[in-house]
Design a protein around this motif. Sequence first.
Motif, PDB file in Angstrom:
ATOM      1  N   SER A  24       6.575  -6.175  22.409  1.00 29.04           N
ATOM      2  CA  SER A  24       6.312  -6.702  22.124  1.00 29.04           C
ATOM      3  C   SER A  24       5.085  -7.779  22.266  1.00 29.04           C
ATOM      4  O   SER A  24       4.591  -8.918  21.322  1.00 29.04           O
ATOM      5  CB  SER A  24       7.409  -8.008  21.343  1.00 29.04           C
ATOM      6  OG  SER A  24       9.039  -7.325  20.749  1.00 29.04           O
ATOM      7  N   ALA A  25       4.220  -6.804  22.742  1.00 31.09           N
ATOM      8  CA  ALA A  25       2.911  -7.721  22.771  1.00 31.09           C
ATOM      9  C   ALA A  25       1.897  -7.866  21.711  1.00 31.09           C
ATOM     10  O   ALA A  25       1.554  -8.977  21.954  1.00 31.09           O
ATOM     11  CB  ALA A  25       2.160  -7.602  24.430  1.00 31.09           C
ATOM     12  N   LEU A  26       2.540  -7.267  20.927  1.00 30.45           N
ATOM     13  CA  LEU A  26       1.480  -7.259  19.079  1.00 30.45           C
ATOM     14  C   LEU A  26       2.439  -7.076  18.011  1.00 30.45           C
ATOM     15  O   LEU A  26       3.014  -5.935  18.486  1.00 30.45           O
ATOM     16  CB  LEU A  26       0.697  -5.888  19.662  1.00 30.45           C
ATOM     17  CG  LEU A  26      -1.058  -5.736  20.182  1.00 30.45           C
ATOM     18  CD1 LEU A  26      -0.927  -4.495  20.113  1.00 30.45           C
ATOM     19  CD2 LEU A  26      -1.406  -7.192  20.672  1.00 30.45           C
ATOM     20  N   GLN A  27       2.601  -8.248  17.273  1.00 32.10           N
ATOM     21  CA  GLN A  27       3.409  -8.053  16.707  1.00 32.10           C
ATOM     22  C   GLN A  27       2.794  -8.063  15.331  1.00 32.10           C
ATOM     23  O   GLN A  27       1.814  -9.039  14.831  1.00 32.10           O
ATOM     24  CB  GLN A  27       4.429  -8.983  16.813  1.00 32.10           C
ATOM     25  CG  GLN A  27       5.247  -9.371  18.289  1.00 32.10           C
ATOM     26  CD  GLN A  27       5.591 -11.359  18.251  1.00 32.10           C
ATOM     27  OE1 GLN A  27       5.390 -11.576  17.299  1.00 32.10           O
ATOM     28  NE2 GLN A  27       6.122 -10.907  19.637  1.00 32.10           N
ATOM     29  N   LEU A  28       3.387  -7.500  14.304  1.00 38.61           N
ATOM     30  CA  LEU A  28       2.086  -6.729  13.551  1.00 38.61           C
ATOM     31  C   LEU A  28       2.978  -7.533  11.854  1.00 38.61           C
ATOM     32  O   LEU A  28       4.464  -8.299  12.090  1.00 38.61           O
ATOM     33  CB  LEU A  28       3.192  -5.655  12.716  1.00 38.61           C
ATOM     34  CG  LEU A  28       2.582  -4.919  11.353  1.00 38.61           C
ATOM     35  CD1 LEU A  28       0.850  -5.074  10.891  1.00 38.61           C
ATOM     36  CD2 LEU A  28       3.397  -3.942  10.668  1.00 38.61           C
ATOM     37  N   VAL A  29       2.481  -8.962  11.594  1.00 37.83           N
ATOM     38  CA  VAL A  29       2.563  -9.534  10.425  1.00 37.83           C
ATOM     39  C   VAL A  29       2.621  -8.947   9.003  1.00 37.83           C
ATOM     40  O   VAL A  29       1.963  -7.778   8.815  1.00 37.83           O
ATOM     41  CB  VAL A  29       0.783 -10.630  10.440  1.00 37.83           C
ATOM     42  CG1 VAL A  29       2.030 -11.555   8.693  1.00 37.83           C
ATOM     43  CG2 VAL A  29       1.154 -11.176  11.168  1.00 37.83           C
ATOM     44  N   ARG A  30       4.042  -8.497   8.679  1.00 34.87           N
ATOM     45  CA  ARG A  30       3.967  -7.696   7.149  1.00 34.87           C
ATOM     46  C   ARG A  30       3.650  -7.960   6.067  1.00 34.87           C
ATOM     47  O   ARG A  30       3.253  -7.190   5.412  1.00 34.87           O
ATOM     48  CB  ARG A  30       5.850  -7.270   6.999  1.00 34.87           C
ATOM     49  CG  ARG A  30       6.858  -6.581   8.270  1.00 34.87           C
ATOM     50  CD  ARG A  30       6.190  -5.362   8.191  1.00 34.87           C
ATOM     51  NE  ARG A  30       6.406  -4.578   7.387  1.00 34.87           N
ATOM     52  CZ  ARG A  30       7.562  -4.377   6.555  1.00 34.87           C
ATOM     53  NH1 ARG A  30       8.623  -3.898   7.472  1.00 34.87           N
ATOM     54  NH2 ARG A  30       7.720  -3.779   5.852  1.00 34.87           N
ATOM     55  N   GLY A  31       3.762  -9.662   5.854  1.00 35.97           N
ATOM     56  CA  GLY A  31       2.896  -9.746   4.823  1.00 35.97           C
ATOM     57  C   GLY A  31       1.819  -9.584   4.273  1.00 35.97           C
ATOM     58  O   GLY A  31       0.875  -9.779   3.461  1.00 35.97           O
ATOM     59  N   SER A  32       1.093  -9.632   5.440  1.00 33.82           N
ATOM     60  CA  SER A  32      -0.999  -9.524   5.550  1.00 33.82           C
ATOM     61  C   SER A  32      -1.180  -8.034   4.911  1.00 33.82           C
ATOM     62  O   SER A  32      -2.190  -8.164   5.008  1.00 33.82           O
ATOM     63  CB  SER A  32      -0.843  -9.841   6.559  1.00 33.82           C
ATOM     64  OG  SER A  32      -0.521  -8.731   7.566  1.00 33.82           O
ATOM     65  N   LEU A  33      -0.393  -7.141   4.768  1.00 37.51           N
ATOM     66  CA  LEU A  33      -0.880  -6.188   4.863  1.00 37.51           C
ATOM     67  C   LEU A  33      -1.703  -5.361   3.274  1.00 37.51           C
ATOM     68  O   LEU A  33      -0.723  -5.876   1.479  1.00 37.51           O
ATOM     69  CB  LEU A  33       0.413  -4.346   5.129  1.00 37.51           C
ATOM     70  CG  LEU A  33       1.114  -4.792   6.117  1.00 37.51           C
ATOM     71  CD1 LEU A  33       2.678  -4.163   6.086  1.00 37.51           C
ATOM     72  CD2 LEU A  33       0.494  -3.696   7.021  1.00 37.51           C
ATOM     73  N   GLN A  34      -3.100  -5.184   3.122  1.00 40.40           N
ATOM     74  CA  GLN A  34      -3.542  -4.993   1.831  1.00 40.40           C
ATOM     75  C   GLN A  34      -3.821  -3.822   1.730  1.00 40.40           C
ATOM     76  O   GLN A  34      -4.576  -3.665   2.485  1.00 40.40           O
ATOM     77  CB  GLN A  34      -4.564  -6.262   1.333  1.00 40.40           C
ATOM     78  CG  GLN A  34      -3.929  -7.610   1.906  1.00 40.40           C
ATOM     79  CD  GLN A  34      -4.946  -8.628   1.626  1.00 40.40           C
ATOM     80  OE1 GLN A  34      -5.973  -8.611   0.895  1.00 40.40           O
ATOM     81  NE2 GLN A  34      -4.292 -10.087   1.794  1.00 40.40           N
ATOM     82  N   GLY A  35      -3.666  -3.712   0.514  1.00 42.48           N
ATOM     83  CA  GLY A  35      -4.983  -2.001   0.805  1.00 42.48           C
ATOM     84  C   GLY A  35      -4.099  -0.635   0.791  1.00 42.48           C
ATOM     85  O   GLY A  35      -4.597   0.199   0.503  1.00 42.48           O
ATOM     86  N   PHE A  36      -2.864  -0.725   0.882  1.00 40.35           N
ATOM     87  CA  PHE A  36      -2.027  -0.067   1.009  1.00 40.35           C
ATOM     88  C   PHE A  36      -1.555   0.724   0.410  1.00 40.35           C
ATOM     89  O   PHE A  36      -0.808   2.069  -0.135  1.00 40.35           O
ATOM     90  CB  PHE A  36      -1.047   0.177   2.051  1.00 40.35           C
ATOM     91  CG  PHE A  36      -1.746  -0.235   3.804  1.00 40.35           C
ATOM     92  CD1 PHE A  36      -1.832   0.845   4.637  1.00 40.35           C
ATOM     93  CD2 PHE A  36      -2.433  -2.083   3.802  1.00 40.35           C
ATOM     94  CE1 PHE A  36      -2.198   0.640   5.975  1.00 40.35           C
ATOM     95  CE2 PHE A  36      -2.757  -1.578   5.414  1.00 40.35           C
ATOM     96  CZ  PHE A  36      -2.384  -1.293   5.877  1.00 40.35           C
ATOM     97  N   GLY A  37      -1.866   0.245  -0.884  1.00 40.44           N
ATOM     98  CA  GLY A  37      -0.827   0.792  -2.684  1.00 40.44           C
ATOM     99  C   GLY A  37      -2.207   1.408  -3.001  1.00 40.44           C
ATOM    100  O   GLY A  37      -2.735   2.546  -2.538  1.00 40.44           O
ATOM    101  N   GLY A  38      -2.321   1.038  -4.293  1.00 44.65           N
ATOM    102  CA  GLY A  38      -2.773   1.846  -5.066  1.00 44.65           C
ATOM    103  C   GLY A  38      -4.547   1.905  -5.028  1.00 44.65           C
ATOM    104  O   GLY A  38      -4.606   0.432  -4.237  1.00 44.65           O
ATOM    105  N   VAL A  39      -4.932   2.567  -5.334  1.00 37.14           N
ATOM    106  CA  VAL A  39      -6.264   2.471  -5.939  1.00 37.14           C
ATOM    107  C   VAL A  39      -7.539   2.268  -6.854  1.00 37.14           C
ATOM    108  O   VAL A  39      -6.818   3.292  -7.332  1.00 37.14           O
ATOM    109  CB  VAL A  39      -7.139   3.736  -4.696  1.00 37.14           C
ATOM    110  CG1 VAL A  39      -6.791   4.635  -4.995  1.00 37.14           C
ATOM    111  CG2 VAL A  39      -9.108   3.658  -4.414  1.00 37.14           C
TER     112      VAL A  39
END
Length: 296
Positions: A24-39
Amino acid sequence: MKLVFIPNPSSGITAPLEIPANGSALQLVRGSLQGFGGVEVDHMTSQTPNQNGMSYYFSRYNSRNLAFQFYLVSSSFDFLQTQKQSIARYFSASYGVGKLQIYTDSADTKYFEIEAVPDGNPNLFQTISTAQDNMCLCSVTMSAFSPMFYDSNMQTVSFSGYGGGFSLPFTYPFTLGTTGIGMVLNNGSTTVPAKIVINGPFTNPVLTNNRTGESIRVVVALSEGEQLVINTDPNNSSITFVDSEGNETNMFYAVSVDSVLWKLLPGMNEIEYTDSGSIGNNPITVSWRNEYAGVF
């Protein structure tokens, strides 16, 4: 969920960056993901002066912007500074195109890939600094000029062409030939190029996608142990002869002028093989990767 970034080989970095990392040295912030859906898509249309509405020609996907955040956790302030420099090196824009992998299941067995270029260095904001704990918020933005996500695994379908491709009654003159059909299922959400390998012996092979009616015709005769390799990717299209010792020769000059380097449409594609030779049982393989306009 996990993200893995593999920088361009020119970076000299040999180990990928995994988010979250072991321990857990790097912890992903799930709510921050942008641009992985439609284009975004541009529709190509035209309109005459007296026309109601427009005439549609085709649609074109634009490039994609990706953004995500993660926390960098360290045991000391000094070590945190060293780790921040390491993170900045991973996401340096000077190295060019890298590969971002998106694992979507808890077992880390299913993932998608996309090629992307970091937009400069990441923003590194130190949010917590105490004698016991040090934490930094890392914000990364990337540009994917080829906007599609693709499957991690190559898909392959094999079928054979068989001789004696005629039936009674027949009329004179007639020729003995070879024919075969393979069913190719593109499970993605967009058309994709294919790599086709035809094993000899054969004469003047024709590969037709019966879904589109487009054909690839090559005027060439190959012997047993030789191959013709066709790549229909418009960015890297090729027709290559491979002899029995593995030597390669460009054969684009042998492609007929009416040929179209067709792609596989989403869904089922019927690929028909024919040639004018009298010896059949030609193994043919069609390989491709499913591509997606978004992963979630």
